[in-house]
Design a protein around this motif. Structure first.
Motif, PDB file in Angstrom:
ATOM      1  N   LEU A   9     -23.111 -41.841  35.106  1.00  0.00           N
ATOM      2  CA  LEU A   9     -22.811 -40.415  35.022  1.00  0.00           C
ATOM      3  C   LEU A   9     -23.682 -39.749  33.954  1.00  0.00           C
ATOM      4  N   HIS A  10     -23.921 -40.461  32.849  1.00  0.00           N
ATOM      5  CA  HIS A  10     -24.825 -39.934  31.823  1.00  0.00           C
ATOM      6  C   HIS A  10     -26.216 -39.719  32.404  1.00  0.00           C
ATOM      7  N   GLN A  11     -26.681 -40.672  33.203  1.00  0.00           N
ATOM      8  CA  GLN A  11     -28.003 -40.567  33.815  1.00  0.00           C
ATOM      9  C   GLN A  11     -28.081 -39.361  34.748  1.00  0.00           C
ATOM     10  N   CYS A  12     -27.038 -39.159  35.537  1.00  0.00           N
ATOM     11  CA  CYS A  12     -26.997 -38.003  36.446  1.00  0.00           C
ATOM     12  C   CYS A  12     -27.025 -36.698  35.647  1.00  0.00           C
ATOM     13  N   TRP A  13     -26.302 -36.673  34.526  1.00  0.00           N
ATOM     14  CA  TRP A  13     -26.233 -35.459  33.723  1.00  0.00           C
ATOM     15  C   TRP A  13     -27.577 -35.137  33.083  1.00  0.00           C
ATOM     16  N   GLU A  14     -28.260 -36.135  32.586  1.00  0.00           N
ATOM     17  CA  GLU A  14     -29.533 -35.911  31.908  1.00  0.00           C
ATOM     18  C   GLU A  14     -30.563 -35.264  32.834  1.00  0.00           C
ATOM     19  N   GLN A  15     -30.415 -35.445  34.124  1.00  0.00           N
ATOM     20  CA  GLN A  15     -31.353 -34.846  35.065  1.00  0.00           C
ATOM     21  C   GLN A  15     -31.027 -33.389  35.376  1.00  0.00           C
ATOM     22  N   GLN A  16     -29.912 -32.880  34.818  1.00  0.00           N
ATOM     23  CA  GLN A  16     -29.488 -31.511  35.128  1.00  0.00           C
ATOM     24  C   GLN A  16     -29.485 -30.585  33.920  1.00  0.00           C
ATOM     25  N   VAL A  17     -29.850 -31.068  32.736  1.00  0.00           N
ATOM     26  CA  VAL A  17     -29.667 -30.279  31.509  1.00  0.00           C
ATOM     27  C   VAL A  17     -30.816 -29.322  31.216  1.00  0.00           C
ATOM     28  N   GLU A  18     -31.897 -29.404  31.967  1.00  0.00           N
ATOM     29  CA  GLU A  18     -33.024 -28.502  31.707  1.00  0.00           C
ATOM     30  C   GLU A  18     -32.574 -27.050  31.848  1.00  0.00           C
ATOM     31  N   GLY A  19     -32.879 -26.245  30.853  1.00  0.00           N
ATOM     32  CA  GLY A  19     -32.495 -24.840  30.863  1.00  0.00           C
ATOM     33  C   GLY A  19     -31.190 -24.556  30.166  1.00  0.00           C
ATOM     34  N   LEU A  20     -30.422 -25.600  29.836  1.00  0.00           N
ATOM     35  CA  LEU A  20     -29.173 -25.415  29.108  1.00  0.00           C
ATOM     36  C   LEU A  20     -29.437 -25.437  27.603  1.00  0.00           C
ATOM     37  N   THR A  21     -28.565 -24.797  26.838  1.00  0.00           N
ATOM     38  CA  THR A  21     -28.645 -24.893  25.392  1.00  0.00           C
ATOM     39  C   THR A  21     -28.148 -26.272  24.965  1.00  0.00           C
ATOM     40  N   THR A  22     -28.436 -26.624  23.707  1.00  0.00           N
ATOM     41  CA  THR A  22     -27.968 -27.913  23.191  1.00  0.00           C
ATOM     42  C   THR A  22     -26.450 -27.996  23.249  1.00  0.00           C
ATOM     43  N   ALA A  23     -25.778 -26.889  22.914  1.00  0.00           N
ATOM     44  CA  ALA A  23     -24.310 -26.862  22.947  1.00  0.00           C
ATOM     45  C   ALA A  23     -23.792 -27.039  24.370  1.00  0.00           C
TER      46      ALA A  23
END
Length: 263
Positions: A66-80
């Protein structure tokens, strides 16, 4: 062309035929405001990838998947936002994956539904989207993820219409009946399951039939006063809200729909 109908449109019609007429038939712009949905979109995409791309050779994925799936979707999000999304998905994993004996492969994720209904010689095309569709031993379960901070359940009439539309369309597409419509609130880990029956389909057909009569014979679209009037984007045009409503703008064009002739 067939007249497009969705759960959102049918719910709007059921709340107030006049507001429906102004929005969808007269094409008047309202004053709705839509906020940023970047985090919600990323969560939906990560969960779609989690359930779609897992190899299913092992009974359950570990949290790293699930962490791997999430890391592929975080582009464009803020750090928070990225950290908040990670925490939400970890909670999802504990509530809906780790507690199971195995992860069942869904029938589909991020899918579209389409069905047809003929009423009053008008052809209606039923459309909708879903986050996940699971195959059960006695039917189908449609799952809708909710990323809102507040757990707000739909009104009974609205959820009944949504269930009925999905029931009708899925029955045509998969030759299987909808058994449950489930709302999963990602931030709280709560799941609300609504049982679907053929009565929901009958109710939807009745509401679409009333809509078809108005479309076919251009009958009056009367307002339906209620609690929704305070936040209605079209209240300035409505006699139920104002003693001196604003005049309607000229029609932009003729309405387009297809007659379905019985031969």
């Amino acid at each position: 062309m067939a007249y497009q109908i969705s759960a959102t449109k049918l719910q709007a019609y059921n709340r107030c035929p006049y507001a429906y007429y102004l929005k969808y038939e007269r094409k008047l712009s309202g004053s709705e405001f839509f906020g940023s949905a970047a985090l919600g979109t990323a969560l939906h995409q990560a969960l779609a990838q989690c359930h779609r791309d897992w190899h299913y050779c092992n009974p359950l994925p570990d949290i790293q998947w699930l962490h791997q799936c999430w890391e592929q979707q975080v582009e464009g999000l803020t750090t928070a936002q990225a950290e908040e999304g990670r925490e939400i998905l970890e909670s999802y994993y504990q509530n809906f994956i780790a507690s199971e004996t195995f992860l069942a492969r869904p029938l589909a994720v991020e899918g579209k539904i389409q069905g047809y209904l003929q009423v009053e010689n008008l052809e209606f095309c039923i459309t909708g989207r879903y986050d996940r569709l699971d195959f059960l031993s006695d039917g189908l379960e449609l799952i809708d993820y909710k990323s809102s901070r507040e757990v707000k359940l739909p009104e009974p009439d609205e959820i009944d219409l949504q269930i009925g539309l999905y029931y009708l369309a899925l029955e045509q597409t998969y030759r299987q009946s909808l058994k449950y419509l489930s709302l999963v609130f990602l931030r709280t880990g709560q799941k609300f399951r609504y049982q679907a029956t053929a009565e929901h389909k009958d109710r939807v057909e009745q509401v679409i039939s009333k809509l078809a009569v108005r479309l076919r014979y251009d009958q009056q679209w009367e307002p339906r006063p209620g609690g929704q009037c305070d936040r209605c984007a079209y209240s300035r045009y409505c006699t139920a809200v104002s003693a001196n409503p604003a005049p309607l703008p000229p029609l932009a064009g003729a309405r387009q729909f297809q007659l379905a002739l019985s031969l």
